[in-house]
Motif scaffolding. Structure first.
Motif, short mmCIF file in Angstrom:
data_model
loop_
_atom_site.label_atom_id
_atom_site.label_comp_id
_atom_site.label_asym_id
_atom_site.label_seq_id
_atom_site.Cartn_x
_atom_site.Cartn_y
_atom_site.Cartn_z
N VAL A 95 55.36 26.09 19.74
CA VAL A 95 55.44 25.70 18.32
C VAL A 95 54.30 24.74 17.96
O VAL A 95 53.64 24.91 16.92
N THR A 157 49.57 33.02 14.10
CA THR A 157 49.41 31.62 13.72
C THR A 157 48.08 31.40 12.99
O THR A 157 48.03 30.70 11.98
N ILE A 173 56.34 26.59 11.05
CA ILE A 173 57.07 25.81 12.05
C ILE A 173 58.51 26.32 12.18
O ILE A 173 59.02 26.49 13.29
N SER A 176 58.43 29.84 13.75
CA SER A 176 58.03 29.73 15.16
C SER A 176 59.16 29.17 16.01
O SER A 176 59.40 29.62 17.13
N THR A 177 59.86 28.18 15.48
CA THR A 177 60.96 27.57 16.23
C THR A 177 62.04 28.59 16.53
O THR A 177 62.52 28.70 17.67
N ARG A 180 60.11 31.71 18.77
CA ARG A 180 59.61 31.38 20.10
C ARG A 180 60.71 30.80 20.99
O ARG A 180 60.84 31.18 22.16
#
Length: 228
Positions: A95, A157, A173, A176-177, A180
């Protein structure tokens, strides 16, 4: 999410087996990827495996070609009870590395895009434009799905920064959190509950399982939205 153009094939990390013969022009890159793959794996045999995992997860989200799953699996096989700890390290690094990728696309793409495309595997103008179309449709879910897929995350990204008018940093963010951490914790769950014996199955089938999980996750949210 709908798509309009076929996605250009993006190179991914080398498998555990030796690279198969091919055109001579492709051999140097395959050889380099194999050496990088072995270099990533060797950290599992050192006292620095955990910080190396964080660094590799960070770098892979913006420029490095080998995914952190490689080292995460190796570390978790040796210590299955720490599988979720290693997943957390991978997630945090990924992240935070995604933020660097976003800044690269936002601040440096106009001046250095050509150079970046020449040195970062899978980063092409066609791929950037394709991801930009996905971001125009639904940026958050594009990022979540990308977090699960074997497609190099750095493409998404960096493209998020290039198309910052469609993707705010907070959206990157959050997506991605979810994506991922979801991917890395899925790896951890397999190793924690099934032990080292599942390692070969993860390496062979995990990308398909993660993609299916992402699709089911999206469908679940769609059903909840319809019911409510």
């Amino acid at each position: 999410m709908t798509t309009t153009e076929p996605y250009e094939e993006i190179p991914v990390a080398e498998p555990m087996s030796a690279a198969s013969p091919g055109p001579s022009s492709a051999r140097p890159r395959r050889g380099l990827l194999r050496r990088l793959y072995d270099w990533v794996l060797h950290w599992a045999e050192t006292p620095y495996g955990t910080p190396a995992l964080f660094a590799i997860a960070f770098a892979e989200s913006s420029f490095f070609p080998i995914p952190p799953d490689v080292l995460q699996i190796a570390l978790s096989v040796s210590k299955p009870r720490r599988s979720f700890y290693y997943a957390t390290i991978s997630g945090l690094g990924s992240v935070l590395g995604g933020i660097l990728g976003y800044l690269i696309g936002f601040a440096f793409w106009a001046a250095a895009g050509g150079f970046l495309m020449s040195v970062i595997p899978g980063l092409t103008q066609q791929n950037i434009d394709y991801v930009g179309e996905l971001y125009r449709e639904n940026a958050f879910w594009t990022i979540v799905c990308a977090g699960f897929t074997p497609i190099p995350y750095k493409v998404f990204t960096i493209a998020a920064g290039v198309f910052s008018q469609h993707v705010g940093l907070a959206v990157l963010i959050a997506g991605s959190t979810l994506g991922r951490f979801g991917r890395f914790f899925l790896v951890a769950a397999f190793l924690y509950f099934f032990g080292p014996g599942v390692k070969s199955l993860i390496e062979k089938y995990f990308d398909w399982a993660a993609l299916a999980f992402a699709v089911l996750l999206i469908l679940g949210f769609v059903v909840i939205k319809v019911l409510l």
